[in-house]
Scaffold this active site. Structure first.
Site, PDB file in Angstrom:
ATOM      1  N   ARG A  26       0.824  -1.217   0.000  1.00 49.10           N
ATOM      2  CA  ARG A  26       0.000   0.000   0.000  1.00 49.10           C
ATOM      3  C   ARG A  26       0.854   1.261   0.000  1.00 49.10           C
ATOM      4  O   ARG A  26       0.454   2.287  -0.541  1.00 49.10           O
ATOM      5  CB  ARG A  26      -0.928  -0.033   1.226  1.00 49.10           C
ATOM      6  CG  ARG A  26      -2.062   0.996   1.200  1.00 49.10           C
ATOM      7  CD  ARG A  26      -3.054   0.694   2.320  1.00 49.10           C
ATOM      8  NE  ARG A  26      -4.228   1.552   2.300  1.00 49.10           N
ATOM      9  CZ  ARG A  26      -4.417   2.589   3.096  1.00 49.10           C
ATOM     10  NH1 ARG A  26      -3.492   2.906   3.987  1.00 49.10           N
ATOM     11  NH2 ARG A  26      -5.507   3.316   3.025  1.00 49.10           N
ATOM     12  N   ILE A  72      -7.850   7.602  -0.564  1.00 49.02           N
ATOM     13  CA  ILE A  72      -7.822   6.135  -0.576  1.00 49.02           C
ATOM     14  C   ILE A  72      -8.475   5.718   0.747  1.00 49.02           C
ATOM     15  O   ILE A  72      -8.157   6.265   1.801  1.00 49.02           O
ATOM     16  CB  ILE A  72      -6.364   5.629  -0.720  1.00 49.02           C
ATOM     17  CG1 ILE A  72      -6.267   4.116  -0.708  1.00 49.02           C
ATOM     18  CG2 ILE A  72      -5.466   6.180   0.339  1.00 49.02           C
ATOM     19  CD1 ILE A  72      -4.834   3.632  -0.975  1.00 49.02           C
ATOM     20  N   SER A  73      -9.407   4.780   0.688  1.00 53.28           N
ATOM     21  CA  SER A  73     -10.127   4.368   1.902  1.00 53.28           C
ATOM     22  C   SER A  73      -9.199   3.643   2.864  1.00 53.28           C
ATOM     23  O   SER A  73      -8.175   3.104   2.479  1.00 53.28           O
ATOM     24  CB  SER A  73     -11.260   3.408   1.543  1.00 53.28           C
ATOM     25  OG  SER A  73     -12.132   4.002   0.641  1.00 53.28           O
ATOM     26  N   LYS A  74      -9.625   3.597   4.123  1.00 57.95           N
ATOM     27  CA  LYS A  74      -8.787   2.879   5.092  1.00 57.95           C
ATOM     28  C   LYS A  74      -8.850   1.371   4.814  1.00 57.95           C
ATOM     29  O   LYS A  74      -9.864   0.875   4.288  1.00 57.95           O
ATOM     30  CB  LYS A  74      -9.158   3.224   6.522  1.00 57.95           C
ATOM     31  CG  LYS A  74     -10.588   3.072   6.915  1.00 57.95           C
ATOM     32  CD  LYS A  74     -10.707   3.575   8.347  1.00 57.95           C
ATOM     33  CE  LYS A  74     -12.070   3.331   8.909  1.00 57.95           C
ATOM     34  NZ  LYS A  74     -12.129   3.685  10.331  1.00 57.95           N
ATOM     35  N   PHE A 115     -17.490   7.964   1.577  1.00 57.99           N
ATOM     36  CA  PHE A 115     -16.716   7.927   0.336  1.00 57.99           C
ATOM     37  C   PHE A 115     -16.838   9.263  -0.385  1.00 57.99           C
ATOM     38  O   PHE A 115     -17.800  10.011  -0.166  1.00 57.99           O
ATOM     39  CB  PHE A 115     -17.229   6.810  -0.584  1.00 57.99           C
ATOM     40  CG  PHE A 115     -16.724   5.449  -0.207  1.00 57.99           C
ATOM     41  CD1 PHE A 115     -15.618   4.888  -0.845  1.00 57.99           C
ATOM     42  CD2 PHE A 115     -17.337   4.725   0.808  1.00 57.99           C
ATOM     43  CE1 PHE A 115     -15.154   3.644  -0.476  1.00 57.99           C
ATOM     44  CE2 PHE A 115     -16.872   3.466   1.165  1.00 57.99           C
ATOM     45  CZ  PHE A 115     -15.784   2.928   0.518  1.00 57.99           C
TER      46      PHE A 115
END
Ligand code: SAH
Length: 270
Positions: A90, A116-118, A262
């Site tokens: 990541r 970017i999402s967790k 989001f």
């Protein structure tokens, strides 16, 4: 229905590629190419080294294993998803200045006002998409390539991935981020994801990383019978919720899950 459901499922038979373990950016990296076998992820946790979270490079493999352990402790259980999260680096998808936060359970900026999402949310959505099946998904459509991280994960979980981004700057960035991973089954597209991508349809699964006020009809149209769609959606002007759509021969079933945050789904390209 004339055609049996199984025969209509996409991705079968598609050329299945042998697992190459090519999930790291190049083979000569100090961390041993970033390869962690699913077996070793489930191995003796006491044997895991505990490197400082600030150090990547040599340590990134162990840091990812620790992230996967945390995800498992939070209840995420799909072995394929956890293995993919243990493999894909990541930190290579975020700005170097943010690299030391890459394996914390936090969302991070990726430029142009996007995030970017967790890891927890990424894993949750992928787990929903997989539905506990043991094999790979067939063809998958991703809306919102962003930095390309989730596309790299999907590259491990599906035979073919079509990933759409509407912002040229991020589409180019994702292409660059993904190049060293050499994932020939991941196809990046610069266009408006609201329209889906009819040429690749029908899809075994569709996943959106951006939330609109409703699920575009094109997505449901392009979903295969037996396929599943996972997308954040702002229902009835309220909070944004995770919505799962299952398409069966009998029709479409929608399940509303937990609240999520989001970035907005926008139309057109930029
Ligand atoms: N999965 C991504 C997350 C990106 S954030 C990752 O791993 O990095 C969501 C992305 O959706 C943003 O880059 C945003 O530009 C994009 N997006 C929003 N509306 C879109 C649309 N209609 N078509 C394609 N991409 C869209």
């Amino acid at each position: 229905m004339k055609t049996p459901e199984a025969a209509r499922r996409p991705g079968f038979p598609l050329r299945l590629k042998p697992d190459t373990g090519m999930l790291s950016a190049g083979k000569n990296m100090a961390d041993g190419g970033g390869f962690t076998s699913p077996k070793s992820l489930n191995g003796d946790r006491n044997k895991l080294q505990k490197p400082p979270l600030t150090g990547l490079g040599q340590d990134s493999h162990a840091i990812r294993a620790r992230m996967v352990d945390k995800l498992a402790a939070q209840g995420l259980a799909d072995p394929q998803v956890l293995a993919a999260m243990g493999l894909v680096e990541r930190h290579r998808f975020v700005d170097t200045g943010l690299g030391n936060q890459a394996y914390e359970d936090t969302s991070l900026p990726i430029g142009l006002g996007q995030t970017i999402s967790k890891p927890n949310v990424v894993a949750r959505m992928l787990e929903l998409l997989m539905r506990g099946q043991s094999g790979k998904l067939g063809r998958v459509l991703e809306i919102g390539t962003g930095c390309g991280y989730q596309a790299a994960l999907l590259g491990q979980l599906a035979t073919e991935v079509y990933s759409i981004e509407r912002l040229r700057g991020l589409h180019d960035k994702a292409r660059e981020n993904l190049r060293p991973f050499r994932l020939p089954n991941v196809h990046l597209l610069f266009c408006d994801g609201m329209l889906g991508y009819a040429k690749g349809a029908p899809y075994a699964a569709i996943i959106s990383a951006a939330g609109g006020e409703s699920i575009p009809a094109a997505w449901v149209d392009q979903l295969a019978i037996g396929g599943r769609l996972v997308a954040p959606t702002q229902l009835a002007g309220g909070a944004q919720l995770l919505v799962v759509v299952d398409k069966t021969a009998q029709g479409v079933r929608q399940t509303v899950l937990e609240a999520v945050h989001f970035v907005p789904l926008k139309s057109g390209t930029n």
